[in-house]
Design a protein around this motif. Structure first.
Motif, PDB file in Angstrom:
ATOM      1  N   SER A 205      37.043  38.305  24.874  1.00  0.00           N
ATOM      2  CA  SER A 205      36.948  37.238  26.133  1.00  0.00           C
ATOM      3  C   SER A 205      38.519  36.643  26.092  1.00  0.00           C
ATOM      4  O   SER A 205      39.384  36.519  25.188  1.00  0.00           O
ATOM      5  N   GLY A 206      39.043  36.428  27.162  1.00  0.00           N
ATOM      6  CA  GLY A 206      40.509  35.754  27.448  1.00  0.00           C
ATOM      7  C   GLY A 206      41.490  36.844  27.190  1.00  0.00           C
ATOM      8  O   GLY A 206      42.727  36.436  27.218  1.00  0.00           O
ATOM      9  N   SER A 207      41.191  38.256  27.164  1.00  0.00           N
ATOM     10  CA  SER A 207      42.326  39.158  27.054  1.00  0.00           C
ATOM     11  C   SER A 207      42.905  39.515  28.377  1.00  0.00           C
ATOM     12  O   SER A 207      43.669  40.309  28.313  1.00  0.00           O
ATOM     13  N   GLY A 208      42.292  38.983  29.450  1.00  0.00           N
ATOM     14  CA  GLY A 208      43.064  39.327  31.024  1.00  0.00           C
ATOM     15  C   GLY A 208      42.358  40.202  31.760  1.00  0.00           C
ATOM     16  O   GLY A 208      42.785  40.717  32.800  1.00  0.00           O
ATOM     17  N   LYS A 209      41.033  40.706  31.281  1.00  0.00           N
ATOM     18  CA  LYS A 209      40.384  41.766  32.204  1.00  0.00           C
ATOM     19  C   LYS A 209      40.006  41.405  33.540  1.00  0.00           C
ATOM     20  O   LYS A 209      40.283  42.001  34.445  1.00  0.00           O
ATOM     21  N   SER A 210      39.534  40.035  33.749  1.00  0.00           N
ATOM     22  CA  SER A 210      39.192  39.402  34.940  1.00  0.00           C
ATOM     23  C   SER A 210      40.407  39.432  35.881  1.00  0.00           C
ATOM     24  O   SER A 210      40.477  39.736  36.695  1.00  0.00           O
ATOM     25  N   THR A 211      41.437  38.677  35.290  1.00  0.00           N
ATOM     26  CA  THR A 211      42.646  38.353  36.077  1.00  0.00           C
ATOM     27  C   THR A 211      43.248  39.937  36.516  1.00  0.00           C
ATOM     28  O   THR A 211      43.580  40.019  37.767  1.00  0.00           O
ATOM     29  N   LEU A 212      43.387  40.889  35.632  1.00  0.00           N
ATOM     30  CA  LEU A 212      43.822  42.349  36.101  1.00  0.00           C
ATOM     31  C   LEU A 212      42.852  42.817  37.366  1.00  0.00           C
ATOM     32  O   LEU A 212      43.382  43.023  38.173  1.00  0.00           O
TER      33      LEU A 212
END
Ligand code: ADP
Ligand code: ADP
Length: 234
Positions: A43-50
């Motif tokens: 969680s918070g590793s940038g998956k959704s943003t990417l």
């Protein structure tokens, strides 16, 4: 279907005007035509943003994204058009509550693609059949289970005949018994040769459908490989 190419993408957020969060750091990733790529990571590793950068729901700080030969990160590119051509399914289904299932699906083809009512309804019924919900055409979203609503959301995206599909934790809001019915629809799409980029915790889906699994941590792509490579070694 189409190819998605992400080149050296970075995204910074300024939180409260003070702290800069480097949500995605210099990430490069290609989803070839007809491929399924699953992004995993804490969680918070940038998956959704990417993922959200691909149809510019997030504006990248730097880097480039291409859908085939169209650079979506080019300021001259019509983002509305990009969003019409790249379907997205979210954790929450976002169906229009006052519209029937059929009208939820026909709305965009009619308004955006100027499809006539009869053709749009024919298409919607075909898509409902594909997701196993032909008998729910006249229902309203609140009469459906979460799993059924998500399948309608998938059908609604497909109605725009997208070049690629993005999925952001599509089963995370569902009760366990409904997850499989949604994954089965996604699996069928994958087998059909749909170009798909997903964030999901469903490792069974990744094993069964992914051509490539990408592991992100702290905004970076740390590792990528086939499901076998990613899930078997220690
Ligand atoms: P993941 O999908 O892997 O959980 P996200 O892409 O949602 O990760 O978030 C990556 C980082 O960016 C996190 O530190 C998160 O708090 C931060 N972030 C995401 N969206 C925003 C935003 N709108 N404003 C500020 N920070 C954000
Ligand atoms: P937020 O509300 O934090 O900006 P959302 O995930 O709710 O983020 O969605 C952002 C925007 O994208 C919303 O205006 C939503 O209507 C829009 N949107 C919804 N579905 C799609 C889609 N398939 N493609 C592109 N944009 C979409």
């Amino acid at each position: 279907m189409a190819k998605i190419e992400i080149k050296n993408l970075s995204k910074d957020f300024v939180a409260n005007g003070i702290k800069t969060v480097h949500a995605v750091k210099n990430a490069s990733l290609t989803v070839n035509d007809g491929e399924v790529v699953v992004i995993i990571g804490p969680s918070g590793s940038g998956k959704s943003t990417l993922l959200r950068s691909v149809n510019m729901l997030e504006t990248p700080t730097s880097g480039q994204i291409f859908i085939d030969d169209i650079e979506v990160t080019d300021p001259k590119t019509d983002l509305r058009k990009v969003r019409e051509e790249v379907g997205m399914v979210f954790q929450s289904f976002n169906l229009f509550p006052h519209l029937t299932v059929l009208d939820n699906i026909t709305l965009a083809p009619r308004k955006v693609l100027k499809m006539d009512k009869a053709s749009a309804e024919k298409l919607a019924l075909e898509l409902l059949e594909k997701v196993g919900l032909k008998d729910k055409a006249k229902s309203h979203p609140n009469q459906l289970s979460g799993g059924q609503q998500q399948r309608v959301a998938i059908a609604r995206s497909l109605a725009m005949n997208p070049k690629a599909m993005l999925f952001d934790e599509p089963t995370s809001a569902l009760d366990p018994e409904m997850i499989k019915e949604v994954l089965d629809v996604m699996l069928a799409l994958a087998k059909d040769g749909t170009t798909m980029l997903l964030v999901t915790h469903e490792m069974g889906f990744a094993r069964a459908a992914a051509d490539k699994v990408v592991f992100m941590d702290s905004g970076e792509i740390i590792e990528e490989g086939s499901p076998e490579e990613m899930f078997t070694h220690p």
